[in-house]
Every structure is written in structure tokens, then in C-alpha cells.
Design a protein around this motif. Structure first.
Motif, PDB file in Angstrom:
ATOM      1  N   ARG A  78       0.861  -1.196   0.000  1.00  0.00           N
ATOM      2  CA  ARG A  78       0.000   0.000   0.000  1.00  0.00           C
ATOM      3  C   ARG A  78       0.890   1.236   0.000  1.00  0.00           C
ATOM      4  O   ARG A  78       1.819   1.349   0.802  1.00  0.00           O
ATOM      5  CB  ARG A  78      -0.864   0.013   1.255  1.00  0.00           C
ATOM      6  CG  ARG A  78      -1.711   1.243   1.410  1.00  0.00           C
ATOM      7  CD  ARG A  78      -2.382   1.213   2.771  1.00  0.00           C
ATOM      8  NE  ARG A  78      -3.350   2.278   2.903  1.00  0.00           N
ATOM      9  CZ  ARG A  78      -4.008   2.514   4.021  1.00  0.00           C
ATOM     10  NH1 ARG A  78      -3.808   1.744   5.091  1.00  0.00           N
ATOM     11  NH2 ARG A  78      -4.868   3.499   4.087  1.00  0.00           N
ATOM     12  N   TYR A  79       0.602   2.151  -0.920  1.00  0.00           N
ATOM     13  CA  TYR A  79       1.285   3.440  -0.963  1.00  0.00           C
ATOM     14  C   TYR A  79       0.255   4.518  -0.632  1.00  0.00           C
ATOM     15  O   TYR A  79      -0.730   4.671  -1.350  1.00  0.00           O
ATOM     16  CB  TYR A  79       1.852   3.730  -2.358  1.00  0.00           C
ATOM     17  CG  TYR A  79       2.920   2.767  -2.813  1.00  0.00           C
ATOM     18  CD1 TYR A  79       4.264   3.063  -2.630  1.00  0.00           C
ATOM     19  CD2 TYR A  79       2.580   1.585  -3.459  1.00  0.00           C
ATOM     20  CE1 TYR A  79       5.249   2.191  -3.067  1.00  0.00           C
ATOM     21  CE2 TYR A  79       3.564   0.709  -3.903  1.00  0.00           C
ATOM     22  CZ  TYR A  79       4.896   1.019  -3.700  1.00  0.00           C
ATOM     23  OH  TYR A  79       5.863   0.159  -4.139  1.00  0.00           O
ATOM     24  N   ARG A  80       0.500   5.258   0.446  1.00  0.00           N
ATOM     25  CA  ARG A  80      -0.376   6.381   0.806  1.00  0.00           C
ATOM     26  C   ARG A  80       0.129   7.641   0.109  1.00  0.00           C
ATOM     27  O   ARG A  80       1.165   7.625  -0.553  1.00  0.00           O
ATOM     28  CB  ARG A  80      -0.368   6.567   2.316  1.00  0.00           C
ATOM     29  CG  ARG A  80      -0.988   5.390   3.059  1.00  0.00           C
ATOM     30  CD  ARG A  80      -0.983   5.665   4.554  1.00  0.00           C
ATOM     31  NE  ARG A  80      -1.639   4.595   5.260  1.00  0.00           N
ATOM     32  CZ  ARG A  80      -1.027   3.775   6.093  1.00  0.00           C
ATOM     33  NH1 ARG A  80       0.270   3.885   6.318  1.00  0.00           N
ATOM     34  NH2 ARG A  80      -1.709   2.828   6.704  1.00  0.00           N
ATOM     35  N   ARG A  81      -0.578   8.742   0.300  1.00  0.00           N
ATOM     36  CA  ARG A  81      -0.156  10.011  -0.306  1.00  0.00           C
ATOM     37  C   ARG A  81       1.305  10.308   0.033  1.00  0.00           C
ATOM     38  O   ARG A  81       1.725  10.126   1.170  1.00  0.00           O
ATOM     39  CB  ARG A  81      -1.057  11.146   0.145  1.00  0.00           C
ATOM     40  CG  ARG A  81      -2.413  11.091  -0.554  1.00  0.00           C
ATOM     41  CD  ARG A  81      -3.290  12.182  -0.084  1.00  0.00           C
ATOM     42  NE  ARG A  81      -3.742  11.768   1.256  1.00  0.00           N
ATOM     43  CZ  ARG A  81      -4.642  12.379   1.970  1.00  0.00           C
ATOM     44  NH1 ARG A  81      -5.200  13.475   1.530  1.00  0.00           N
ATOM     45  NH2 ARG A  81      -5.001  11.933   3.129  1.00  0.00           N
ATOM     46  N   GLU A 131       3.879   8.713  -0.664  1.00  0.00           N
ATOM     47  CA  GLU A 131       4.753   7.549  -0.542  1.00  0.00           C
ATOM     48  C   GLU A 131       5.141   7.057  -1.922  1.00  0.00           C
ATOM     49  O   GLU A 131       4.353   7.102  -2.860  1.00  0.00           O
ATOM     50  CB  GLU A 131       4.074   6.428   0.253  1.00  0.00           C
ATOM     51  CG  GLU A 131       3.905   6.777   1.712  1.00  0.00           C
ATOM     52  CD  GLU A 131       3.294   5.652   2.522  1.00  0.00           C
ATOM     53  OE1 GLU A 131       3.469   5.690   3.754  1.00  0.00           O
ATOM     54  OE2 GLU A 131       2.638   4.757   1.961  1.00  0.00           O
ATOM     55  N   GLN A 160      -7.208   8.458  -3.286  1.00  0.00           N
ATOM     56  CA  GLN A 160      -7.071   7.006  -3.306  1.00  0.00           C
ATOM     57  C   GLN A 160      -5.640   6.610  -2.986  1.00  0.00           C
ATOM     58  O   GLN A 160      -4.694   7.247  -3.456  1.00  0.00           O
ATOM     59  CB  GLN A 160      -7.452   6.517  -4.713  1.00  0.00           C
ATOM     60  CG  GLN A 160      -7.370   5.053  -4.910  1.00  0.00           C
ATOM     61  CD  GLN A 160      -8.671   4.366  -4.631  1.00  0.00           C
ATOM     62  OE1 GLN A 160      -9.412   4.721  -3.725  1.00  0.00           O
ATOM     63  NE2 GLN A 160      -8.967   3.370  -5.405  1.00  0.00           N
ATOM     64  N   ASP A 161      -5.453   5.564  -2.208  1.00  0.00           N
ATOM     65  CA  ASP A 161      -4.135   4.966  -2.017  1.00  0.00           C
ATOM     66  C   ASP A 161      -3.848   4.048  -3.204  1.00  0.00           C
ATOM     67  O   ASP A 161      -4.765   3.592  -3.893  1.00  0.00           O
ATOM     68  CB  ASP A 161      -4.095   4.127  -0.739  1.00  0.00           C
ATOM     69  CG  ASP A 161      -4.177   4.963   0.529  1.00  0.00           C
ATOM     70  OD1 ASP A 161      -3.910   6.183   0.470  1.00  0.00           O
ATOM     71  OD2 ASP A 161      -4.515   4.386   1.579  1.00  0.00           O
ATOM     72  N   TRP A 210      -2.638   0.422  -4.245  1.00  0.00           N
ATOM     73  CA  TRP A 210      -2.472  -0.941  -3.746  1.00  0.00           C
ATOM     74  C   TRP A 210      -2.021  -1.822  -4.901  1.00  0.00           C
ATOM     75  O   TRP A 210      -2.612  -1.778  -5.989  1.00  0.00           O
ATOM     76  CB  TRP A 210      -3.792  -1.494  -3.201  1.00  0.00           C
ATOM     77  CG  TRP A 210      -4.205  -0.944  -1.870  1.00  0.00           C
ATOM     78  CD1 TRP A 210      -4.925   0.193  -1.641  1.00  0.00           C
ATOM     79  CD2 TRP A 210      -3.959  -1.519  -0.593  1.00  0.00           C
ATOM     80  NE1 TRP A 210      -5.140   0.371  -0.297  1.00  0.00           N
ATOM     81  CE2 TRP A 210      -4.551  -0.678   0.376  1.00  0.00           C
ATOM     82  CE3 TRP A 210      -3.285  -2.659  -0.158  1.00  0.00           C
ATOM     83  CZ2 TRP A 210      -4.495  -0.951   1.740  1.00  0.00           C
ATOM     84  CZ3 TRP A 210      -3.236  -2.922   1.207  1.00  0.00           C
ATOM     85  CH2 TRP A 210      -3.839  -2.071   2.130  1.00  0.00           C
TER      86      TRP A 210
END
Length: 166
Positions: free
Chosen positions: A22-25, A27, A123-124, A126
Motif C-alpha cells: 500500500r502506498y499512501r499520499r 509515498e 485514493q491509495d 495498492w
């Protein structure tokens, strides 16, 4: 099992365990190669070199959202570096150790990164990532993991549901 069928394999014994990321904002994942350096990690006794990478996108991200997989040395016509934008249900397959420089265990053209997810994205990102080894892979997870328990059922599925040949 679908990944094995895509490549014409009869089972999953050459795949490393799948990893979900998972990459968040803001990242990202910096520039890297998926091929393994010569040595213990690429030993034939534990599966050898990574011959294929399969990234499966689990979410949609528009261009303004960032999060693309970018290949530095592969280009798209008139747009610079090859960028693959995440689209839910799509997959990206490439071969990190196939070609390039003779007697080199990797293909430098597959140097890639995960672009940062934009700060304004709602949106993240994934993904699920899988790596195929040259020979049967010894799982690095503890014995009795789900990968190990699922092997026979998945091998049977692959044998009974082969992709049609041309």
C-alpha cells in the motif's frame, strides 16, 4: 494460479510469496532492479534468479494521482520514460533478468520506481507483486504457511485449467 497459467507453468513452486503493498499520499518506492545480485539470494538451491516480475494493480489512479510504475530506460513515443498508471484489475509483466548486457545477471532496462502518490489523491495505491524464479523456490516464510498449504490445490487447478494453446 492465474500467474502460472499466464506463463504456461503447471504450478506455483517457482513463485516467491506474493506481497501486497500500500502506498499512501506522498509515498513512493525509489529506483531499483528486481533481479537479484549474484550470491546467496540467487542461489539455485533456493530458486535461482528472478526471471519475471508480475505487478497486479488493485486500485485505479488517474495521471494526476501519481503512483505510476516508471521505467527509466524504456520509453514511450513522444513522452519520455515509460509510465504505467495503476488500473484496477490490470497487470504489468516484465523480465528483469532477460537480456541486456552479456554475462550480467540482470537487464538494466528494467530499472523502475513507484512514483509518489500525489498529495491531492483521494485514493491509495495498492498492488500485489510476484516474482518468478528460475527453479523451484524455497519459501522464506515459516513452514506451514498458506503458500505451502495451497501448493497441491493450486497445482491441480493449473493442470486442469491450462490456457488454450495456439
Amino acid at each position: 494460479s492465474k500467474a502460472s497459467r499466464l506463463l504456461g507453468l503447471d504450478g506455483i513452486n517457482q513463485w516467491e510469496e506474493a506481497q501486497t503493498v500500500r502506498y499512501r499520499r506522498n509515498e513512493k518506492f525509489t529506483w531499483h532492479l528486481d533481479a537479484l545480485a549474484p550470491g546467496a539470494e540467487s542461489s539455485p538451491s533456493i530458486g535461482g534468479q528472478r526471471t519475471a516480475t508480475l505487478l497486479v494493480y488493485l486500485t485505479d489512479l488517474g495521471e494526476s494521482d501519481g503512483g505510476a510504475t516508471i521505467f527509466r530506460d524504456l520509453t514511450e513515443a513522444n513522452s519520455g520514460m515509460l509510465k504505467v498508471q495503476p488500473k484496477k484489475g490490470s497487470a504489468l509483466l516484465f523480465f528483469p533478468a532477460a537480456g541486456g548486457i552479456p554475462n550480467t545477471p540482470f537487464d538494466i532496462r528494467t530499472l523502475h520506481c513507484g512514483e509518489a502518490v500525489d498529495d491531492s489523491s483521494t485514493q491509495d495505491k495498492w498492488i500485489s507483486q510476484l516474482w518468478l524464479r528460475e527453479t523451484p523456490y524455497t519459501p522464506s516464510a515459516p513452514p506451514g504457511n498458506k503458500h505451502d498449504l495451497a501448493r497441491n490445490a493450486i497445482n491441480e487447478y493449473c493442470l486442469n485449467n491450462k490456457a488454450p494453446s495456439n
